[in-house]
Write an enzyme that holds these catalytic residues in place. Structure first.
Site, PDB file in Angstrom:
ATOM      1  N   ASP A  45       0.858  -1.212   0.040  1.00 56.17           N
ATOM      2  CA  ASP A  45       0.069   0.072  -0.166  1.00 56.17           C
ATOM      3  C   ASP A  45       0.978   1.469   0.036  1.00 56.17           C
ATOM      4  OD1 ASP A  45       0.117   1.168   3.021  1.00 56.17           O
ATOM      5  OD2 ASP A  45      -0.460  -1.007   3.287  1.00 56.17           O
ATOM      6  N   THR A  46       0.356   2.281  -0.404  1.00 57.84           N
ATOM      7  CA  THR A  46       0.986   3.542  -0.422  1.00 57.84           C
ATOM      8  C   THR A  46       1.917   4.006   0.761  1.00 57.84           C
ATOM      9  OG1 THR A  46      -0.718   4.427  -1.929  1.00 57.84           O
ATOM     10  CG2 THR A  46       0.977   5.966  -1.268  1.00 57.84           C
TER      11      THR A  46
END
Length: 193
Positions: A45-46
């Protein structure tokens, strides 16, 4: 000249989105990697950092990402709270996250001197002076969307920082990649011990 390996290892910095197409608020893989035809074999995820593998080989992608192939992913998670054996035991059992039930994770507490090898995160983690935190190593087989963050939260440990250290036997320490660096690696390195 021989063709490059079908596998890239990238130390993904926090804030980079796992796609090559431009994003309106985050840098993308294209801002770091110039390798047409390569795509992530599993994602981060970011807000997560660390080892991201990319390949141009669909069968290799499946061997890395699909849980049935048993390619273990190792994460270091900085979590809020204090170590409690009852809460940690929750991570070591199958856990119902609503949309799926996890396989048991292998976990251990990390010593402070182990985490000294990590680079400073940009932006820095917001740590509250009144709330303790500690580091866990978590090894899983699946790697579903935000799985480790969801598992630690369900066990009562909100995740402050998450770094993927290894996929199979391929790890950041042996690769020597600083955040934002990448290189071609042999797929055989996934299985070495």
């Amino acid at each position: 000249m021989s063709a490059p390996s079908p596998l890239i290892a990238f130390n993904k910095p926090c804030g980079v989105i796992c796609q090559f197409s431009p994003h309106e608020t985050h840098p993308s893989l294209k801002d770091h990697i110039d390798a047409p035809g390569f795509y992530p074999a599993g994602r981060l995820d970011t807000d997560s950092e660390g080892l991201l593998l990319l390949t141009n080989d669909g069968r290799l992608q499946a061997r890395i990402a699909e849980p049935r192939h048993g390619k273990e992913k190792t994460y270091w998670a900085q979590v809020e709270g204090a170590p409690d054996e009852h809460k940690l035991a929750l991570l070591r059992r199958p856990m119902d996250l609503g949309d799926f039930i996890t396989q048991p994770a292998r976990t251990r507490l990390l010593a402070a001197d182990e985490t000294e090898r990590l680079w400073p995160r940009q932006p820095p983690v917001r740590v509250r002076k009144t709330v303790p935190d500690f580091w866990l190593e978590i090894r899983i087989q699946e790697g579903k969307n935000r799985q480790v963050r969801r598992m630690t939260a369900k066990a009562g440990y909100p995740c402050l920082r998450l770094v993927r250290i290894a996929v199979g036997a391929l790890n950041l320490w042996d690769l020597g990649l600083a955040p934002g660096e990448w290189r071609f690696v042999s797929p055989a390195a996934l299985n070495r011990r």
